[in-house]
Design a protein around this motif. Structure first.
Motif, PDB file in Angstrom:
ATOM      1  N   GLY A 125    -114.780 -14.651   9.545  1.00  0.00           N
ATOM      2  CA  GLY A 125    -116.046 -14.195  10.104  1.00  0.00           C
ATOM      3  C   GLY A 125    -116.655 -15.082  11.163  1.00  0.00           C
ATOM      4  N   VAL A 126    -115.908 -16.080  11.654  1.00  0.00           N
ATOM      5  CA  VAL A 126    -116.441 -16.970  12.680  1.00  0.00           C
ATOM      6  C   VAL A 126    -116.416 -16.265  14.034  1.00  0.00           C
ATOM      7  CG1 VAL A 126    -116.151 -19.183  13.867  1.00  0.00           C
ATOM      8  CG2 VAL A 126    -115.674 -19.005  11.421  1.00  0.00           C
ATOM      9  N   THR A 127    -117.452 -16.467  14.818  1.00  0.00           N
ATOM     10  CA  THR A 127    -117.542 -15.893  16.161  1.00  0.00           C
ATOM     11  C   THR A 127    -117.899 -16.989  17.160  1.00  0.00           C
ATOM     12  OG1 THR A 127    -119.914 -15.389  16.198  1.00  0.00           O
ATOM     13  CG2 THR A 127    -118.483 -13.798  15.091  1.00  0.00           C
ATOM     14  N   SER A 128    -117.978 -16.609  18.425  1.00  0.00           N
ATOM     15  CA  SER A 128    -118.327 -17.571  19.469  1.00  0.00           C
ATOM     16  C   SER A 128    -119.767 -18.075  19.342  1.00  0.00           C
ATOM     17  CB  SER A 128    -118.119 -16.942  20.849  1.00  0.00           C
ATOM     18  OG  SER A 128    -118.888 -15.753  20.979  1.00  0.00           O
ATOM     19  N   SER A 129    -120.557 -17.449  18.490  1.00  0.00           N
ATOM     20  CA  SER A 129    -121.946 -17.885  18.287  1.00  0.00           C
ATOM     21  C   SER A 129    -122.058 -19.042  17.301  1.00  0.00           C
ATOM     22  CB  SER A 129    -122.799 -16.709  17.781  1.00  0.00           C
ATOM     23  OG  SER A 129    -122.809 -15.653  18.716  1.00  0.00           O
ATOM     24  N   ASP A 130    -120.968 -19.351  16.605  1.00  0.00           N
ATOM     25  CA  ASP A 130    -121.024 -20.379  15.565  1.00  0.00           C
ATOM     26  C   ASP A 130    -120.903 -21.789  16.139  1.00  0.00           C
ATOM     27  OD1 ASP A 130    -121.239 -19.222  12.828  1.00  0.00           O
ATOM     28  OD2 ASP A 130    -119.542 -18.036  13.509  1.00  0.00           O
ATOM     29  N   ILE A 131    -121.445 -22.729  15.368  1.00  0.00           N
ATOM     30  CA  ILE A 131    -121.298 -24.160  15.645  1.00  0.00           C
ATOM     31  C   ILE A 131    -120.499 -24.736  14.476  1.00  0.00           C
ATOM     32  CG2 ILE A 131    -122.500 -26.354  16.011  1.00  0.00           C
ATOM     33  CD1 ILE A 131    -124.967 -24.713  16.863  1.00  0.00           C
ATOM     34  N   ILE A 132    -119.376 -25.365  14.782  1.00  0.00           N
ATOM     35  CA  ILE A 132    -118.440 -25.769  13.726  1.00  0.00           C
ATOM     36  C   ILE A 132    -118.367 -27.287  13.611  1.00  0.00           C
ATOM     37  CG2 ILE A 132    -116.091 -25.545  12.857  1.00  0.00           C
ATOM     38  CD1 ILE A 132    -115.850 -22.936  14.354  1.00  0.00           C
ATOM     39  N   HIS A 133    -118.652 -27.759  12.416  1.00  0.00           N
ATOM     40  CA  HIS A 133    -118.636 -29.180  12.055  1.00  0.00           C
ATOM     41  C   HIS A 133    -117.238 -29.495  11.507  1.00  0.00           C
ATOM     42  CE1 HIS A 133    -120.900 -32.706  10.067  1.00  0.00           C
ATOM     43  NE2 HIS A 133    -119.673 -32.776   9.559  1.00  0.00           N
ATOM     44  N   ILE A 172    -125.857 -35.252  10.820  1.00  0.00           N
ATOM     45  CA  ILE A 172    -125.411 -34.211  11.746  1.00  0.00           C
ATOM     46  C   ILE A 172    -125.598 -32.825  11.129  1.00  0.00           C
ATOM     47  CG2 ILE A 172    -123.352 -33.247  12.864  1.00  0.00           C
ATOM     48  CD1 ILE A 172    -122.463 -36.162  13.357  1.00  0.00           C
ATOM     49  N   LEU A 173    -125.308 -32.703   9.836  1.00  0.00           N
ATOM     50  CA  LEU A 173    -125.514 -31.421   9.161  1.00  0.00           C
ATOM     51  C   LEU A 173    -126.969 -30.981   9.269  1.00  0.00           C
ATOM     52  CD1 LEU A 173    -123.426 -31.692   5.846  1.00  0.00           C
ATOM     53  CD2 LEU A 173    -122.980 -30.205   7.804  1.00  0.00           C
ATOM     54  N   GLU A 174    -127.862 -31.941   9.179  1.00  0.00           N
ATOM     55  CA  GLU A 174    -129.292 -31.613   9.199  1.00  0.00           C
ATOM     56  C   GLU A 174    -129.824 -31.424  10.622  1.00  0.00           C
ATOM     57  OE1 GLU A 174    -133.016 -32.820   6.461  1.00  0.00           O
ATOM     58  OE2 GLU A 174    -131.969 -34.521   7.353  1.00  0.00           O
ATOM     59  N   THR A 179    -123.111 -24.158  11.616  1.00  0.00           N
ATOM     60  CA  THR A 179    -123.099 -22.999  10.717  1.00  0.00           C
ATOM     61  C   THR A 179    -121.829 -22.927   9.877  1.00  0.00           C
ATOM     62  OG1 THR A 179    -122.204 -21.691  12.546  1.00  0.00           O
ATOM     63  CG2 THR A 179    -124.586 -21.620  12.198  1.00  0.00           C
ATOM     64  N   VAL A 180    -120.800 -23.672  10.294  1.00  0.00           N
ATOM     65  CA  VAL A 180    -119.507 -23.669   9.600  1.00  0.00           C
ATOM     66  C   VAL A 180    -119.030 -25.109   9.479  1.00  0.00           C
ATOM     67  CG1 VAL A 180    -117.095 -22.886   9.675  1.00  0.00           C
ATOM     68  CG2 VAL A 180    -118.921 -21.380  10.515  1.00  0.00           C
ATOM     69  N   LEU A 204    -125.575 -24.336   7.207  1.00  0.00           N
ATOM     70  CA  LEU A 204    -124.216 -23.873   6.920  1.00  0.00           C
ATOM     71  C   LEU A 204    -124.228 -22.527   6.202  1.00  0.00           C
ATOM     72  CD1 LEU A 204    -122.512 -27.147   5.620  1.00  0.00           C
ATOM     73  CD2 LEU A 204    -122.270 -26.108   7.886  1.00  0.00           C
ATOM     74  N   ARG A 205    -123.312 -21.655   6.595  1.00  0.00           N
ATOM     75  CA  ARG A 205    -123.132 -20.379   5.905  1.00  0.00           C
ATOM     76  C   ARG A 205    -121.697 -20.200   5.411  1.00  0.00           C
ATOM     77  NH1 ARG A 205    -120.241 -16.955   8.799  1.00  0.00           N
ATOM     78  NH2 ARG A 205    -120.031 -17.228  11.050  1.00  0.00           N
ATOM     79  N   ALA A 206    -120.744 -21.008   5.939  1.00  0.00           N
ATOM     80  CA  ALA A 206    -119.345 -20.846   5.540  1.00  0.00           C
ATOM     81  C   ALA A 206    -118.612 -22.167   5.688  1.00  0.00           C
ATOM     82  CB  ALA A 206    -118.660 -19.771   6.385  1.00  0.00           C
ATOM     83  N   GLY A 207    -117.520 -22.298   4.939  1.00  0.00           N
ATOM     84  CA  GLY A 207    -116.676 -23.481   5.043  1.00  0.00           C
ATOM     85  C   GLY A 207    -115.219 -23.108   4.911  1.00  0.00           C
ATOM     86  N   PHE A 208    -114.358 -23.822   5.637  1.00  0.00           N
ATOM     87  CA  PHE A 208    -112.909 -23.628   5.565  1.00  0.00           C
ATOM     88  C   PHE A 208    -112.310 -24.916   5.018  1.00  0.00           C
ATOM     89  CE2 PHE A 208    -114.404 -20.534   8.481  1.00  0.00           C
ATOM     90  CZ  PHE A 208    -113.478 -19.490   8.506  1.00  0.00           C
ATOM     91  N   PHE A 209    -111.735 -24.816   3.824  1.00  0.00           N
ATOM     92  CA  PHE A 209    -111.306 -26.016   3.117  1.00  0.00           C
ATOM     93  C   PHE A 209    -109.806 -25.961   2.827  1.00  0.00           C
ATOM     94  CE2 PHE A 209    -115.708 -24.967   1.756  1.00  0.00           C
ATOM     95  CZ  PHE A 209    -116.345 -25.983   2.461  1.00  0.00           C
ATOM     96  N   GLY A 210    -109.126 -27.067   3.114  1.00  0.00           N
ATOM     97  CA  GLY A 210    -107.683 -27.109   2.895  1.00  0.00           C
ATOM     98  C   GLY A 210    -107.185 -28.534   2.819  1.00  0.00           C
ATOM     99  N   ALA A 211    -105.854 -28.690   2.933  1.00  0.00           N
ATOM    100  CA  ALA A 211    -105.151 -29.979   2.914  1.00  0.00           C
ATOM    101  C   ALA A 211    -104.945 -30.530   1.508  1.00  0.00           C
ATOM    102  CB  ALA A 211    -105.839 -31.028   3.796  1.00  0.00           C
ATOM    103  N   GLU A 212    -105.470 -29.856   0.495  1.00  0.00           N
ATOM    104  CA  GLU A 212    -105.219 -30.245  -0.890  1.00  0.00           C
ATOM    105  C   GLU A 212    -105.472 -29.035  -1.787  1.00  0.00           C
ATOM    106  OE1 GLU A 212    -107.989 -33.483  -1.251  1.00  0.00           O
ATOM    107  OE2 GLU A 212    -109.647 -32.178  -1.813  1.00  0.00           O
TER     108      GLU A 212
END
Length: 433
Positions: A125-133, A172-174, A179-180, A204-212
């Motif tokens: 659901g990520v779009t060009s309007s999102d800011i990704i941390h 930075i989150l604050e 948003t992601v 934040l509204r969403a997170g993508f978590f991996g690597a473990e």
């Protein structure tokens, strides 16, 4: 946002159309690997297989497997299938269990990787309007740069925070209103813990978590503590990096980028391809890679595949959330134990923090397992009888799950070391005996 960033045709085509494309690409890649990778040519010759014997994906089972040890044995560049003049980037694994595996990318490989990452983000659901941390590590680890360029291709704004300095991450989150967020699930738990403790306000509204590996219970914990949708992203440095597969918003398995990575499930002991729906070891064939065209690469991840159209409209095959890795499996008194099994029990208890350690030892020639897990501040301040009761309950639940007697030790808050990258869940003292 252009629909090309998620390649609607590749993700929603019919199985016959996809198979035809996969077969065409496989045939070309087999020839490329045979002609340009000495080790793979020798292995094919030893198996009595020539490139002309591979006419479609139906013939894939004829090809030999490739292992992580092959990359280590040919360290650093021995598995590259193009001259160094065509390599534009090099990544490598950490090498904590031996020599690092080294991965090279041509310009075409980078473009493919960026597209796969952009597709993965769009699935969530990520779009060009999102800011990704982005809190994955930048550098030789594939996570940071892999996520970064996928975000840019999608048109989203990227904050390349990388790992470490948790207090700065919280600021930075604050202040930056991302948003992601993208990081390891264990680090997401650490951030969530501090967000609650310091009453950090975020967008934040969403997170993508991996690597473990992580469990559904850990997903619920992250979602509840951060108030977000938590999605699984999957990748291996040797195959590409993050973006090989990703959950869509339906959370019904991880969609594999099948036009680039062909999946199989095999019996990890015999190597035989398993029937549809059975759980086994995931094997990938990279059917478009130029620099490192791995075919039948054994990932050691244990899962099953899900076929059929998803509610999101995509027709790509999905993999279930990996239950663990065969090389992460512990054998304790003849019983197979995965850290994820223990985690699934621990995360059911509200009185525990999401930080634990499995300590394996050998006493008088007998294997022992002690599970150390942190108490919440609330439980820590409670009376001893309640703590002992919770401890007994956890031990009973884990012994029922594993079929193995264990020791459970509840430790004080902040006792177990935190990680800003991949969490260390096991301390196996037997390896130094």
């Amino acid at each position: 946002m252009s629909s090309g960033y998620w390649n609607q045709k590749a993700e929603t085509c019919s199985p016959d159309e996809r198979r035809a494309l996969q077969s065409e690409r496989l045939v070309k890649t087999v020839s490329h690997a045979y002609n340009n990778q000495k080790l793979y040519r020798e292995r094919m010759d030893k198996s009595g297989v020539l490139p002309g014997d591979i006419k479609s994906t139906d013939d894939l089972h004829k090809l030999p497997f490739v292992y992580k040890t092959d990359l280590r044995d040919t360290y650093p560049y021995g598995m590259f299938a193009v001259p160094m003049e065509q390599i534009v980037r090099v990544h490598a694994t950490s090498g904590t269990t031996g020599k690092p595996t080294v991965i090279g990318y041509t310009r075409g490989d980078i473009e493919t990787w960026n597209e796969c990452m952009a597709r993965s983000l769009r699935m969530g659901g990520v779009t060009s309007s999102d800011i990704i941390h982005v809190s994955y590590g930048y550098g030789l680890f594939t996570g940071g740069l892999g996520a970064h360029y996928g975000c840019e291709l999608l048109g989203a704004a990227v904050i390349p925070v990388s790992t470490g300095n948790t207090s700065r991450q919280l600021q930075i989150l604050e202040d930056f209103n991302p948003t992601v967020i993208m990081c390891t699930p264990s680090y997401a738990c650490l951030l969530a813990e501090n967000v609650q403790k310091e009453k950090i306000k975020h967008s934040l509204r969403a997170g993508f978590f991996g690597a473990e590996a992580w469990t559904e219970n850990m997903r619920r914990f992250i979602e509840e503590q951060l108030g977000i949708v938590a999605l699984d992203i999957f990748g291996l440095a040797e195959v590409c990096g993050p973006g090989v597969a990703n959950e869509c918003e339906c959370k019904n398995g991880l969609h594999i980028q099948e036009d680039h990575f062909y999946p199989e499930i095999i019996d990890p002991n015999t190597g035989a391809v398993l029937p549809e729906g059975e759980r086994g070891e995931l094997v990938f064939s990279c059917i478009t890679k130029e620099a490192l065209p791995l075919l039948r690469y054994r990932t050691r991840d244990l899962c099953s595949l899900i076929k059929g159209k998803c509610s999101c409209g995509r027709t790509t095959i999905r993999m279930e959330k990996p239950a663990g890795r065969s090389d992460d499996m512990l054998i304790i008194r003849g019983v197979n134990v995965f850290p994820s099994q223990v985690e699934s029990v621990l995360m059911k208890y509200n009185d525990l923090a999401p930080h634990y350690l499995l300590v394996v030892d050998r006493v008088n020639n007998t294997d022992t397992l002690e599970i150390q897990v942190e108490m919440s501040d609330t439980l820590f301040s409670d009376e001893v009888r309640k703590i002992e009761k919770v401890e007994r309950g956890i031990r009973g639940d884990i012994e029922s799950t594993l079929g193995l007697s264990v020791k459970v030790k509840l430790v004080t808050p902040q006792t177990i070391a935190r990680s800003e990258g991949k969490a260390k869940r096991v301390l196996d003292k037997r390896v130094i005996l």
